[in-house]
Each structure stands twice: as structure tokens, then as C-alpha cells.
Design an enzyme around this catalytic site. Structure first.
Site, PDB file in Angstrom:
ATOM      1  N   ARG A  12       0.861  -1.182   0.000  1.00 38.40           N
ATOM      2  CA  ARG A  12       0.000   0.000   0.000  1.00 38.40           C
ATOM      3  C   ARG A  12       0.893   1.225   0.000  1.00 38.40           C
ATOM      4  O   ARG A  12       1.862   1.287   0.746  1.00 38.40           O
ATOM      5  CB  ARG A  12      -0.895   0.019   1.238  1.00 38.40           C
ATOM      6  CG  ARG A  12      -1.801   1.255   1.266  1.00 38.40           C
ATOM      7  CD  ARG A  12      -2.531   1.413   2.571  1.00 38.40           C
ATOM      8  NE  ARG A  12      -3.240   2.696   2.603  1.00 38.40           N
ATOM      9  CZ  ARG A  12      -3.781   3.211   3.691  1.00 38.40           C
ATOM     10  NH1 ARG A  12      -3.694   2.579   4.834  1.00 38.40           N
ATOM     11  NH2 ARG A  12      -4.398   4.374   3.638  1.00 38.40           N
ATOM     12  N   ASN A 193       6.818   5.893   0.389  1.00 30.70           N
ATOM     13  CA  ASN A 193       8.005   5.063   0.590  1.00 30.70           C
ATOM     14  C   ASN A 193       8.247   4.702   2.057  1.00 30.70           C
ATOM     15  O   ASN A 193       9.377   4.412   2.459  1.00 30.70           O
ATOM     16  CB  ASN A 193       9.258   5.736   0.009  1.00 30.70           C
ATOM     17  CG  ASN A 193       9.113   6.034  -1.465  1.00 30.70           C
ATOM     18  OD1 ASN A 193       8.639   5.189  -2.229  1.00 30.70           O
ATOM     19  ND2 ASN A 193       9.497   7.249  -1.879  1.00 30.70           N
ATOM     20  N   ARG A 194       7.178   4.732   2.851  1.00 28.48           N
ATOM     21  CA  ARG A 194       7.240   4.369   4.274  1.00 28.48           C
ATOM     22  C   ARG A 194       8.117   5.312   5.097  1.00 28.48           C
ATOM     23  O   ARG A 194       8.506   4.991   6.211  1.00 28.48           O
ATOM     24  CB  ARG A 194       7.729   2.927   4.465  1.00 28.48           C
ATOM     25  CG  ARG A 194       6.883   1.858   3.785  1.00 28.48           C
ATOM     26  CD  ARG A 194       5.446   1.862   4.316  1.00 28.48           C
ATOM     27  NE  ARG A 194       4.693   0.691   3.900  1.00 28.48           N
ATOM     28  CZ  ARG A 194       3.987   0.614   2.788  1.00 28.48           C
ATOM     29  NH1 ARG A 194       3.982   1.641   1.939  1.00 28.48           N
ATOM     30  NH2 ARG A 194       3.297  -0.475   2.490  1.00 28.48           N
ATOM     31  N   LEU A 195       8.441   6.488   4.557  1.00 32.93           N
ATOM     32  CA  LEU A 195       9.216   7.470   5.313  1.00 32.93           C
ATOM     33  C   LEU A 195       8.211   8.347   6.076  1.00 32.93           C
ATOM     34  O   LEU A 195       8.054   9.543   5.813  1.00 32.93           O
ATOM     35  CB  LEU A 195      10.096   8.312   4.384  1.00 32.93           C
ATOM     36  CG  LEU A 195      11.257   9.056   5.057  1.00 32.93           C
ATOM     37  CD1 LEU A 195      12.249   8.068   5.673  1.00 32.93           C
ATOM     38  CD2 LEU A 195      11.974   9.951   4.054  1.00 32.93           C
ATOM     39  N   HIS A 196       7.541   7.693   7.009  1.00 27.53           N
ATOM     40  CA  HIS A 196       6.421   8.315   7.702  1.00 27.53           C
ATOM     41  C   HIS A 196       6.882   9.438   8.638  1.00 27.53           C
ATOM     42  O   HIS A 196       8.027   9.481   9.082  1.00 27.53           O
ATOM     43  CB  HIS A 196       5.670   7.265   8.526  1.00 27.53           C
ATOM     44  CG  HIS A 196       5.270   6.060   7.748  1.00 27.53           C
ATOM     45  ND1 HIS A 196       4.553   6.139   6.568  1.00 27.53           N
ATOM     46  CD2 HIS A 196       5.500   4.734   7.970  1.00 27.53           C
ATOM     47  CE1 HIS A 196       4.337   4.909   6.108  1.00 27.53           C
ATOM     48  NE2 HIS A 196       4.913   4.052   6.938  1.00 27.53           N
TER      49      HIS A 196
END
Length: 215
Positions: A12, A193-196
Site C-alpha cells: 500500500r 516510501n514508508r518514510l512516515h
């Protein structure tokens, strides 16, 4: 243990706008209030659903979904049967964490703190605001305890309904509310890119300290 391909291959992408330190209010309760209002506008049916995580005296954890019924400067409140698993855990270890996940907004909030039991008057007030069917179910059930058959529960509800057909259903002494008094908040915003983005508030002697966490 092998991975199940159908699960491990799922992906996702998060596309929401970023969260910057300048966006964060000094008061985490006010910050939560802004996010809650956005969640209520986007998904009102699920906005107040929260995971309540507790642990018993031996450290065994348990988590379940409950509904937030009130929040203010005193804390975050919900109602339940004191004899339930969560009630037993909180008697042994009055520390817990709440988690809100608002999927449509790609946001998550975690709130950790000590838990206090509300007065019976508070529980009674909310109990009588509930629909009659919910009152009957709460009063007839010993939550989390084994029962031989659903019919047994239905018979208890029917008997209680008949016993109070013309009057008010009494709020059991074993049913009421809890309030979590926050000591820590974490606000999470999904990013590409999951760099939350993650920001944590920690209560210190001089007030709330805010820091950014790595994802």
C-alpha cells in the site's frame, strides 16, 4: 515459518501530505482535537473506535476495540464491565495505551498513561443514556466470563426486561467507566516510501516536550 505469498506481496502506498513540526500544536490534547474533528468529518462511524491495550500482573498483553465516549483535560474515557478481562487487568496493572487508526486520513494516534476508575455516578449517567437494549445486555452479561450457550444470555436479558418492564433498569455496581490520564502521545502520518512522519509528546515536570521520531 514460511511467508504466505498472498499476504507478503501486499503493498500500500501512502500519499497524504506531510506533517511538519510547525504544524504541531504545543498542547497535544488540542492537536488530538483537530485530528479527531477531521476524522469525524471523514468517517464519523469509526472515528471514536480505539484499540485499548492492557497487560496483567505477569505482563501478558491483551488488546481490543472500545469506543471513546469523552475526552478533555482530565483524560480519555470509556465504559465497560469491571469484571471483564480489561477490568481485571486494570485492577492489577492500572497502565494502558489507546490507539486510534484513521485509515482514510492515513493517520494514527497512540496515547499512553495511567488509568483511573470513574465514579459510579459517572457510570450510571452514561448507562441510562444508552439504548434500552444495550442497558439490558450490559446488566445481564458477566463480560469475558464463559457461558454454556447463547440461549442462557438471551433468557437472562428477557428476564431482566420483564422484571423492569415498567421502570428503569438499574446500573450494576460492576459496570462503569475508566479514564486514561495521558503521559505520552504519538502522532503518526503516513508518507510515501514508508518514510512516515512521527511526533511524540512526553509529559515532563516543565510541561509537554515534543520530538520527531524516525519511522
Amino acid at each position: 515459518m514460511s511467508n504466505t505469498p498472498e499476504i507478503s506481496a501486499l503493498r500500500r502506498e501512502y500519499v497524504a501530505a506531510g506533517l511538519h513540526r510547525d504544524d504541531m500544536l504545543a498542547d497535544p490534547l488540542a492537536q488530538f482535537g483537530e485530528w479527531m474533528q477531521a476524522a469525524l468529518q471523514a468517517h464519523p462511524d469509526d472515528a471514536t473506535s480505539m484499540t485499548l491495550a492492557t497487560a496483567d500482573a505477569d505482563g501478558w498483553p491483551a488488546a481490543r476495540i472500545v469506543l471513546l465516549k469523552r475526552y478533555d483535560a482530565d483524560g480519555f474515557c470509556w465504559f465497560t464491565d469491571f469484571r471483564s478481562e480489561k477490568g481485571q487487568h486494570l485492577q492489577q496493572n492500572p497502565q494502558a495505551e489507546l490507539m486510534f487508526y484513521w485509515r482514510g486520513l492515513e493517520r494514527q494516534v497512540r496515547i499512553r498513561g495511567r488509568v483511573e476508575q470513574l465514579t459510579h455516578a459517572d457510570g450510571e449517567t452514561y448507562f441510562h443514556q444508552r439504548p434500552r437494549g444495550s442497558q439490558l445486555s450490559a446488566a445481564a452479561s458477566t463480560q469475558s466470563h464463559p457461558v454454556d450457550h447463547r440461549t442462557t444470555l438471551e433468557q437472562r436479558v428477557a428476564a431482566l426486561d420483564n422484571a423492569h418492564a415498567e421502570g428503569v433498569i438499574p446500573c450494576p455496581e460492576t459496570w462503569g467507566g475508566y479514564c486514561l490520564v495521558p503521559q505520552q502521545y504519538e502522532f503518526w502520518q503516513g508518507r510515501e516510501n514508508r518514510l512516515h512522519d512521527r511526533f511524540r509528546y512526553i509529559l515532563t515536570a516543565s510541561g509537554w516536550m515534543l520530538e520527531r521520531l524516525q519511522p
